[in-house]
Design a protein around this motif. Structure first.
Motif, PDB file in Angstrom:
ATOM      1  N   TYR A  92      53.963 -78.098 -21.319  1.00  0.00           N
ATOM      2  CA  TYR A  92      54.931 -77.513 -22.124  1.00  0.00           C
ATOM      3  C   TYR A  92      55.983 -77.011 -21.193  1.00  0.00           C
ATOM      4  CZ  TYR A  92      51.203 -77.726 -25.484  1.00  0.00           C
ATOM      5  OH  TYR A  92      50.308 -77.979 -26.626  1.00  0.00           O
ATOM      6  N   ILE A  93      57.313 -77.379 -21.782  1.00  0.00           N
ATOM      7  CA  ILE A  93      58.241 -76.803 -20.894  1.00  0.00           C
ATOM      8  C   ILE A  93      59.558 -76.369 -21.723  1.00  0.00           C
ATOM      9  CG2 ILE A  93      60.251 -77.893 -19.602  1.00  0.00           C
ATOM     10  CD1 ILE A  93      58.290 -80.589 -19.274  1.00  0.00           C
ATOM     11  N   CYS A  94      60.054 -75.211 -21.269  1.00  0.00           N
ATOM     12  CA  CYS A  94      60.981 -74.850 -21.955  1.00  0.00           C
ATOM     13  C   CYS A  94      62.660 -75.096 -21.420  1.00  0.00           C
ATOM     14  CB  CYS A  94      61.148 -73.175 -22.304  1.00  0.00           C
ATOM     15  SG  CYS A  94      61.206 -72.283 -20.522  1.00  0.00           S
ATOM     16  N   SER A  95      63.534 -74.779 -22.129  1.00  0.00           N
ATOM     17  CA  SER A  95      65.033 -74.950 -21.377  1.00  0.00           C
ATOM     18  C   SER A  95      66.063 -74.303 -22.271  1.00  0.00           C
ATOM     19  CB  SER A  95      65.459 -76.325 -21.712  1.00  0.00           C
ATOM     20  OG  SER A  95      65.970 -76.795 -22.892  1.00  0.00           O
ATOM     21  N   ALA A  96      67.052 -74.006 -21.810  1.00  0.00           N
ATOM     22  CA  ALA A  96      68.246 -73.099 -21.985  1.00  0.00           C
ATOM     23  C   ALA A  96      69.516 -73.709 -21.996  1.00  0.00           C
ATOM     24  CB  ALA A  96      67.947 -71.779 -21.695  1.00  0.00           C
ATOM     25  N   ARG A  97      70.559 -73.683 -22.641  1.00  0.00           N
ATOM     26  CA  ARG A  97      71.695 -74.230 -22.008  1.00  0.00           C
ATOM     27  C   ARG A  97      72.898 -73.183 -21.583  1.00  0.00           C
ATOM     28  NH1 ARG A  97      74.435 -78.604 -26.055  1.00  0.00           N
ATOM     29  NH2 ARG A  97      75.565 -78.784 -24.222  1.00  0.00           N
ATOM     30  N   ASP A  98      73.156 -73.272 -20.303  1.00  0.00           N
ATOM     31  CA  ASP A  98      74.274 -72.235 -20.004  1.00  0.00           C
ATOM     32  C   ASP A  98      75.594 -72.486 -20.276  1.00  0.00           C
ATOM     33  OD1 ASP A  98      75.549 -70.309 -18.608  1.00  0.00           O
ATOM     34  OD2 ASP A  98      74.890 -70.962 -16.686  1.00  0.00           O
ATOM     35  N   PHE A  99      76.092 -71.914 -21.100  1.00  0.00           N
ATOM     36  CA  PHE A  99      77.434 -72.461 -21.643  1.00  0.00           C
ATOM     37  C   PHE A  99      78.408 -71.732 -20.880  1.00  0.00           C
ATOM     38  CE2 PHE A  99      77.321 -74.917 -25.415  1.00  0.00           C
ATOM     39  CZ  PHE A  99      76.355 -75.021 -25.618  1.00  0.00           C
ATOM     40  N   ARG A 100      78.194 -71.056 -19.661  1.00  0.00           N
ATOM     41  CA  ARG A 100      79.231 -70.402 -18.675  1.00  0.00           C
ATOM     42  C   ARG A 100      79.544 -71.641 -17.810  1.00  0.00           C
ATOM     43  NH1 ARG A 100      75.707 -66.555 -15.337  1.00  0.00           N
ATOM     44  NH2 ARG A 100      74.774 -68.387 -15.474  1.00  0.00           N
ATOM     45  N   ALA A 101      78.640 -72.822 -17.907  1.00  0.00           N
ATOM     46  CA  ALA A 101      79.087 -73.796 -16.689  1.00  0.00           C
ATOM     47  C   ALA A 101      79.941 -74.935 -17.557  1.00  0.00           C
ATOM     48  CB  ALA A 101      77.672 -74.547 -16.748  1.00  0.00           C
ATOM     49  N   GLN A 102      80.654 -75.661 -16.969  1.00  0.00           N
ATOM     50  CA  GLN A 102      81.888 -76.394 -17.508  1.00  0.00           C
ATOM     51  C   GLN A 102      81.339 -77.530 -18.213  1.00  0.00           C
ATOM     52  OE1 GLN A 102      82.207 -79.770 -16.217  1.00  0.00           O
ATOM     53  NE2 GLN A 102      83.962 -80.206 -17.628  1.00  0.00           N
ATOM     54  N   GLY A 103      79.995 -77.865 -18.093  1.00  0.00           N
ATOM     55  CA  GLY A 103      79.435 -78.975 -18.913  1.00  0.00           C
ATOM     56  C   GLY A 103      78.326 -78.588 -19.816  1.00  0.00           C
ATOM     57  N   ALA A 104      78.102 -77.266 -19.687  1.00  0.00           N
ATOM     58  CA  ALA A 104      77.044 -76.382 -20.487  1.00  0.00           C
ATOM     59  C   ALA A 104      75.792 -77.143 -20.638  1.00  0.00           C
ATOM     60  CB  ALA A 104      77.703 -76.342 -21.966  1.00  0.00           C
ATOM     61  N   GLU A 105      75.433 -77.440 -19.072  1.00  0.00           N
ATOM     62  CA  GLU A 105      74.061 -78.292 -18.883  1.00  0.00           C
ATOM     63  C   GLU A 105      73.087 -77.445 -19.436  1.00  0.00           C
ATOM     64  OE1 GLU A 105      76.786 -77.895 -16.784  1.00  0.00           O
ATOM     65  OE2 GLU A 105      76.234 -77.398 -14.795  1.00  0.00           O
TER      66      GLU A 105
END
Lengths: 117, 112
Positions: A92-105
């Motif tokens: 099981y894997i979780c993720s979140a997007r970092d919208f501070r980053a230019q590409g919102a990776e």
């Protein structure tokens, strides 16, 4: 880069018990986090989208009463596998997007290997 | 999101450059190309992303063709620790509530 921390990294539990997995964004706020499941030799499959302060959105075929998601703060989402069975054994894997980053990776936790015996 | 196509597997000799291709012929103007890799029993690791210009960071280089229909991830000096499944994903920057969709990726084996 941004860091997403997942705990525990591996857990073994008995059939019928419940297991809670935590996902934290360590240096950014994430109003939305994502939970994936990965079976051996397969790619990641999205289970649900976790929204801070509201109900999670589940993908088709994922039982919301079995996989309880709570996203009570901007940095923490939890996935509880209730009444676990051997077929719930997975990564099981979780993720979140970092919208501070230019590409919102998106950034991913280390994953939790769940084994139900 | 635009669909991507990657070869299922590749081999590369240690110390040589690994060039991993990705086709995304239906990419739209506001979609980025992202690359991730997943080492066995770990969560995916972000590598690099780009919109239309070539990009380079400490991990890799990303070459995007002028028509943006394909790209290549380059690991300049592959090591055994670069053995992993590499995923090419195309999606917009915005759309906050949308996840990254993973295809089967390319399984890169770096050989001694």
């Amino acid at each position: 880069g941004a860091v997403v921390s997942q705990h525990p990294s591996r857990v073994i539990c008995k059939s019928g018990t419940s297991v809670k997995i935590e996902c934290r964004s360590l240096d950014f706020q994430a109003t939305t986090m994502f939970w994936y499941r990965q079976f051996p030799k397969q790619s990641l499959m999205l289970m649900a989208t976790s929204n801070e302060g509201s109900k999670a959105t589940y993908e088709q075929g994922v039982e919301k009463d079995k996989f309880l998601i709570n996203h009570a703060s901007l940095t923490l989402s939890t996935l509880t596998v209730t009444s676990a069975h051997p077929e719930d054994s997975s990564f099981y894997i979780c993720s979140a997007r970092d919208f501070r980053a230019q590409g919102a990776e998106a950034f991913f936790g280390q994953g939790t290997r769940l084994t139900v015996v | 999101d635009a669909k991507t196509t990657q070869p299922p597997s590749m081999d590369c000799a240690e110390g040589r450059a690994a060039n991993l291709p990705c086709n995304h012929s239906t990419i739209s103007g506001n979609e980025y190309v992202y690359w991730y890799r997943q080492i066995h029993s770990q969560g995916p690791q972000y590598i690099i992303h780009g919109l239309k210009n070539n990009e380079t960071n400490e991990m890799a280089s990303l070459i995007i063709t002028e028509d943006r229909k394909s790209s290549t991830l380059i690991l300049p000096h592959a090591t055994l620790r670069d053995t992993a499944v590499y995923y090419c994903i195309v999606r917009t920057r915005d759309n906050y509530g949308q996840n990254f969709v993973f295809g089967p990726g390319t399984r890169l084996s770096v050989l001694p």
